[in-house]
Design a protein around this motif. Structure first.
Motif, PDB file in Angstrom:
ATOM      1  N   ALA A  41       0.805  -1.186   0.197  1.00 29.37           N
ATOM      2  CA  ALA A  41      -0.013  -0.118   0.122  1.00 29.37           C
ATOM      3  C   ALA A  41       0.914   1.177  -0.083  1.00 29.37           C
ATOM      4  O   ALA A  41       0.485   2.370   0.283  1.00 29.37           O
ATOM      5  CB  ALA A  41      -0.838  -0.034   1.117  1.00 29.37           C
ATOM      6  N   TRP A  44       0.549   3.780   2.904  1.00 27.95           N
ATOM      7  CA  TRP A  44      -0.793   4.262   3.096  1.00 27.95           C
ATOM      8  C   TRP A  44      -1.272   3.776   4.542  1.00 27.95           C
ATOM      9  O   TRP A  44      -2.000   4.688   4.968  1.00 27.95           O
ATOM     10  CB  TRP A  44      -1.802   4.206   1.929  1.00 27.95           C
ATOM     11  N   GLU A  45      -0.980   2.699   4.692  1.00 26.91           N
ATOM     12  CA  GLU A  45      -1.725   1.979   6.011  1.00 26.91           C
ATOM     13  C   GLU A  45      -1.356   3.076   7.213  1.00 26.91           C
ATOM     14  O   GLU A  45      -1.902   2.861   8.276  1.00 26.91           O
ATOM     15  CB  GLU A  45      -1.104   0.662   6.286  1.00 26.91           C
ATOM     16  N   GLU A  47      -1.541   6.057   7.531  1.00 24.49           N
ATOM     17  CA  GLU A  47      -2.323   7.031   7.698  1.00 24.49           C
ATOM     18  C   GLU A  47      -3.696   6.600   8.485  1.00 24.49           C
ATOM     19  O   GLU A  47      -4.795   7.473   8.595  1.00 24.49           O
ATOM     20  CB  GLU A  47      -2.506   7.734   6.357  1.00 24.49           C
ATOM     21  N   ILE A  96      -6.767   0.925  -2.820  1.00 28.00           N
ATOM     22  CA  ILE A  96      -5.447   0.790  -1.920  1.00 28.00           C
ATOM     23  C   ILE A  96      -4.493   1.450  -2.891  1.00 28.00           C
ATOM     24  O   ILE A  96      -3.736   2.249  -2.608  1.00 28.00           O
ATOM     25  CB  ILE A  96      -5.155  -0.477  -1.442  1.00 28.00           C
ATOM     26  N   LYS A  99      -5.223   5.197  -3.173  1.00 27.75           N
ATOM     27  CA  LYS A  99      -5.348   5.700  -1.560  1.00 27.75           C
ATOM     28  C   LYS A  99      -6.703   6.638  -1.820  1.00 27.75           C
ATOM     29  O   LYS A  99      -6.809   7.568  -1.040  1.00 27.75           O
ATOM     30  CB  LYS A  99      -4.087   6.808  -1.575  1.00 27.75           C
ATOM     31  N   ASP A 100      -7.664   5.767  -2.090  1.00 29.47           N
ATOM     32  CA  ASP A 100      -8.971   6.205  -2.097  1.00 29.47           C
ATOM     33  C   ASP A 100      -9.807   5.821  -1.008  1.00 29.47           C
ATOM     34  O   ASP A 100     -10.358   4.848  -1.025  1.00 29.47           O
ATOM     35  CB  ASP A 100      -9.668   5.833  -3.429  1.00 29.47           C
ATOM     36  N   PHE A 101      -9.818   6.648  -0.001  1.00 29.90           N
ATOM     37  CA  PHE A 101     -10.201   6.064   1.454  1.00 29.90           C
ATOM     38  C   PHE A 101     -11.829   5.961   1.451  1.00 29.90           C
ATOM     39  O   PHE A 101     -12.348   4.970   1.928  1.00 29.90           O
ATOM     40  CB  PHE A 101      -9.997   7.051   2.361  1.00 29.90           C
ATOM     41  N   GLU A 165      -9.463   7.483   9.403  1.00 25.53           N
ATOM     42  CA  GLU A 165      -8.215   7.959   9.006  1.00 25.53           C
ATOM     43  C   GLU A 165      -7.678   8.544  10.529  1.00 25.53           C
ATOM     44  O   GLU A 165      -8.346   8.868  11.096  1.00 25.53           O
ATOM     45  CB  GLU A 165      -8.251   9.168   8.039  1.00 25.53           C
TER      46      GLU A 165
END
Length: 199
Positions: A41, A44-45, A47, A96, A99-101, A165
């Motif tokens: 990822a 990104w994880e 965050e 992922i 990075k589209d939460f 987040e």
């Protein structure tokens, strides 16, 4: 990979717990074909955060194994859930990668609800969810409406997991603690560190 295969013998979900961050559990049919692997990822994880709301830590009246077996054999909704699994996994991987939460959260929430719907479609129907499970879902909706994005998911049980987040974690915790005891609400970072082998 070998440890993931071993963990799967105790619980399918455990096969994913060997890795930190995001992991994918391959469907497969036995130890040689069904195991998990990490999904990169790009950090990104770091965050993100998971908040666990422990509604009941006792043994379930219907075990995961027997509940899934009953659902697979009798639920009219079971095949519908299966028909969307590959699509959901692909959507999650894209979220992922981008990075589209929001998209990630929507997919996991919808998939979790579909799984629980299969139980209600079983003959006879049953559910793992209890009033407090629905209360957590409502709190999540309220947090989103207030501008703090978060999404829930549940495995075969009443407890709820909330993806958020890190920057919004405290707001989510405060909202939950208005209704649940401090020991019921657990916040956890999502890191790429997996299990460690101790001498």
């Amino acid at each position: 990979k070998d440890v993931s295969r071993l963990a799967r013998r105790g619980s399918g979900s455990a096969s994913r717990s060997i890795f930190g961050g995001f992991a994918e559990w391959e469907k497969g049919h036995d130890d040689e074909t069904s195991y998990a692997h990490a999904i990169d990822a790009n950090d990104w994880e770091n965050e993100l955060s998971m908040v666990f709301v422990v509604i009941n830590d006792k043994s379930k009246k219907v075990s995961s194994r027997s509940g899934m077996s009953h659902t697979r054999q009798t639920s009219r909704f079971y095949q519908y859930w299966l028909d969307h699994v590959d699509e959901d996994i692909q959507s999650v991987k894209e979220a992922i990668n981008n990075k589209d939460f929001k998209h990630l959260g929507e997919v996991i929430e919808e998939n979790g609800l579909r799984m629980h719907a299969t139980n209600l479609g079983a003959q006879p129907p049953f559910t793992y969810l209890v009033p407090d499970s629905y209360l957590v879902m409502e709190i999540v909706h309220q947090c989103r409406e207030a501008g703090y994005p978060c999404y829930f998911t549940m495995d075969a049980g009443p407890n709820v997991k909330i993806l958020t987040e890190k920057k919004n974690q405290q707001y989510i915790l405060n909202a939950l603690l208005q209704h649940f005891k401090e020991e019921q609400v657990i916040a956890s970072d999502i890191t790429h560190t997996g299990i460690e082998i101790l001498e």
